[in-house]
Design a protein around this motif. Structure first.
Motif, PDB file in Angstrom:
ATOM      1  N   ALA A 188       0.826  -1.203   0.000  1.00  0.00           N
ATOM      2  CA  ALA A 188       0.000   0.000   0.000  1.00  0.00           C
ATOM      3  C   ALA A 188       0.864   1.257   0.000  1.00  0.00           C
ATOM      4  CB  ALA A 188      -0.931   0.003   1.209  1.00  0.00           C
ATOM      5  N   VAL A 189       1.944   1.240   0.779  1.00  0.00           N
ATOM      6  CA  VAL A 189       2.869   2.379   0.796  1.00  0.00           C
ATOM      7  C   VAL A 189       3.504   2.556  -0.577  1.00  0.00           C
ATOM      8  CG1 VAL A 189       5.000   3.275   1.833  1.00  0.00           C
ATOM      9  CG2 VAL A 189       3.311   2.124   3.266  1.00  0.00           C
ATOM     10  N   THR A 190       3.762   1.454  -1.250  1.00  0.00           N
ATOM     11  CA  THR A 190       4.420   1.499  -2.560  1.00  0.00           C
ATOM     12  C   THR A 190       3.558   2.163  -3.622  1.00  0.00           C
ATOM     13  OG1 THR A 190       5.691  -0.501  -2.067  1.00  0.00           O
ATOM     14  CG2 THR A 190       5.404   0.056  -4.382  1.00  0.00           C
ATOM     15  N   VAL A 191       2.258   1.881  -3.638  1.00  0.00           N
ATOM     16  CA  VAL A 191       1.429   2.322  -4.771  1.00  0.00           C
ATOM     17  C   VAL A 191       0.432   3.434  -4.445  1.00  0.00           C
ATOM     18  CG1 VAL A 191       1.631   0.065  -5.861  1.00  0.00           C
ATOM     19  CG2 VAL A 191      -0.343   0.554  -4.414  1.00  0.00           C
ATOM     20  N   TYR A 192       0.222   3.752  -3.157  1.00  0.00           N
ATOM     21  CA  TYR A 192      -0.835   4.731  -2.878  1.00  0.00           C
ATOM     22  C   TYR A 192      -0.503   6.097  -3.457  1.00  0.00           C
ATOM     23  CZ  TYR A 192       0.975   7.982   0.647  1.00  0.00           C
ATOM     24  OH  TYR A 192       1.647   8.997   1.276  1.00  0.00           O
ATOM     25  N   THR A 193       0.786   6.425  -3.596  1.00  0.00           N
ATOM     26  CA  THR A 193       1.146   7.723  -4.165  1.00  0.00           C
ATOM     27  C   THR A 193       0.737   7.808  -5.636  1.00  0.00           C
ATOM     28  OG1 THR A 193       3.378   6.813  -4.458  1.00  0.00           O
ATOM     29  CG2 THR A 193       3.009   8.268  -2.574  1.00  0.00           C
ATOM     30  N   ALA A 194       0.752   6.669  -6.339  1.00  0.00           N
ATOM     31  CA  ALA A 194       0.280   6.668  -7.727  1.00  0.00           C
ATOM     32  C   ALA A 194      -1.205   6.980  -7.779  1.00  0.00           C
ATOM     33  CB  ALA A 194       0.563   5.322  -8.376  1.00  0.00           C
ATOM     34  N   VAL A 195      -1.972   6.388  -6.869  1.00  0.00           N
ATOM     35  CA  VAL A 195      -3.406   6.673  -6.800  1.00  0.00           C
ATOM     36  C   VAL A 195      -3.643   8.135  -6.432  1.00  0.00           C
ATOM     37  CG1 VAL A 195      -5.571   6.041  -5.669  1.00  0.00           C
ATOM     38  CG2 VAL A 195      -3.848   4.284  -6.148  1.00  0.00           C
ATOM     39  N   LEU A 196      -2.790   8.650  -5.550  1.00  0.00           N
ATOM     40  CA  LEU A 196      -2.936  10.032  -5.099  1.00  0.00           C
ATOM     41  C   LEU A 196      -2.767  11.022  -6.241  1.00  0.00           C
ATOM     42  CD1 LEU A 196      -3.190  12.084  -2.782  1.00  0.00           C
ATOM     43  CD2 LEU A 196      -0.735  11.851  -2.404  1.00  0.00           C
ATOM     44  N   ILE A 197      -1.707  10.895  -7.031  1.00  0.00           N
ATOM     45  CA  ILE A 197      -1.496  11.865  -8.100  1.00  0.00           C
ATOM     46  C   ILE A 197      -2.474  11.642  -9.251  1.00  0.00           C
ATOM     47  CG2 ILE A 197       0.920  12.221  -7.488  1.00  0.00           C
ATOM     48  CD1 ILE A 197       1.703  10.499  -9.895  1.00  0.00           C
ATOM     49  N   ALA A 198      -2.915  10.387  -9.461  1.00  0.00           N
ATOM     50  CA  ALA A 198      -3.881  10.123 -10.531  1.00  0.00           C
ATOM     51  C   ALA A 198      -5.264  10.644 -10.185  1.00  0.00           C
ATOM     52  CB  ALA A 198      -3.952   8.627 -10.825  1.00  0.00           C
ATOM     53  N   ASP A 199      -5.508  10.961  -8.915  1.00  0.00           N
ATOM     54  CA  ASP A 199      -6.802  11.463  -8.477  1.00  0.00           C
ATOM     55  C   ASP A 199      -6.914  12.974  -8.654  1.00  0.00           C
ATOM     56  OD1 ASP A 199      -9.379  10.889  -7.336  1.00  0.00           O
ATOM     57  OD2 ASP A 199      -8.716  11.831  -5.475  1.00  0.00           O
TER      58      ASP A 199
END
Length: 339
Positions: free
Chosen positions: A175-186
């Motif tokens: 979750a730490v690895t990929v949540y930033t991708a979800v954050l910027i894509a939002d």
């Protein structure tokens, strides 16, 4: 990160003059044979302003935050695997590097926010629909677990408690690895939003390669066999997801190949390829070769994150990356409505 990225400007014109890019040349009037020849679109903006408010984040803060967070999360998961398979030196090195990386990532985030209280304020509410809110809670849970795992392992104290901390950090690591991708894509930033389906896989592959690279740098060669395999798998996933993003995102993927973003992305590909080749062909033969291969993997992952960051900035500053996809979606909806 502050919710000030990629916001749409209110009451702005779309900044497109002369029709959609490429023109609507060849469009027939009333079904007759004449063609309406429209000049190629010229993209400007109202009063010289972009359609979107471009993100005002600094690369030194946010791109570093993206890279270090991924390195930490993937490193914790890999550390648990190393510990379970009897590779204590590699596990310890990865635990310590994950603690250092998450500390650096959190420091970069707080520096971008301006003061620590803003990070604490994000923990006052848990909002499952908000990537920012959930990311803050993930960091708040992961940080102490990663810290406990590293400190207790280094001190050689309370092995059962250290094992529990290692397990928690490993469980939260993806979750730490990929949540930033979800954050910027939002956000409304075209290069990020249009790649929302592929960016998490790019981040996951890049972080896995980086964590494997860290193990090659810091751990004895005799314990890095699985890490070399992970480096190949991570680099392959990153490359495949990036190629898929370029195909699916259409025009919005163009910034990944242009300007500063394009230079970083190309550098990332070259370094990742060199590090992967080195990890397969050379890293098992000696400490120096392993360290060089690992450093190339780390540098390649960092370049990829900086490239993604700059691609978002470039796409927000140019109106065509907002206007053209919008017009294409409108035209596609109209075409479906008439069939």
């Amino acid at each position: 990160m502050r919710p000030r990225d990629g916001g749409r400007r209110g009451d702005r014109r779309d900044g497109q003059h002369g029709g959609r890019q490429g023109g609507r040349q060849g469009r027939r009037r009333g079904g007759r044979g004449e063609k309406a020849m429209v000049p190629e679109a010229e993209f400007t903006s109202y009063y010289g302003l972009p359609v979107l408010n471009p993100p005002v984040w600094k690369a030194a803060d946010v791109a570093a935050y993206l890279f270090l967070g991924g390195l930490a999360g993937a490193g914790s998961t890999m550390a648990a695997g190393a510990q379970l398979t009897g590779r204590p030196a590699a596990a310890r090195a990865l635990k310590i590097s994950s603690l250092a990386a998450i500390a650096g990532s959190t420091a970069a985030l707080i520096h971008d926010l301006g003061r620590p209280a803003r990070f604490y304020n994000m923990l006052r509410v848990m909002k499952p629909t908000s990537p920012m809110s959930m990311g803050s809670w993930i960091l708040a849970a992961y940080g102490p677990a990663a810290g406990g795992a590293a400190v207790l392992d280094a001190a050689g104290r309370f092995p059962h408690l250290g094992g529990a901390a290692t397990a928690v950090a490993a469980a939260l690591g993806p979750a730490v690895t990929v949540y930033t991708a979800v954050l910027i894509a939002d956000t409304a930033v075209p290069a990020w939003h249009e790649g929302r389906g592929e960016l998490p896989f790019v981040f996951a592959g890049s972080a896995t390669a980086a964590a494997a690279g860290m193990a090659l740098v810091a751990a004895p060669v005799r314990e890095t066999g699985p890490m070399r395999t992970a480096a190949v798998s991570g680099a392959a996933l990153e490359l495949a997801a990036a190629r898929l993003l370029e195909r699916r995102a259409g025009l919005a993927a163009e910034p990944y190949k242009k300007g500063k973003a394009g230079r970083f992305m190309r550098a990332g590909e070259i370094l990742s390829a060199a590090g992967t080749a080195g990890s397969v062909l050379l890293a098992g033969r000696g400490r120096a070769a392993a360290a060089l291969s690992g450093a190339a993997l780390l540098a390649g992952s960092a370049c990829t994150r900086f490239g993604i960051f700059y691609a978002g900035i470039q796409s927000a500053e140019d109106p065509k990356y907002t206007v053209v996809p919008q017009r294409e979606r409108v035209d596609a909806g109209g075409a479906r409505a008439t069939t």
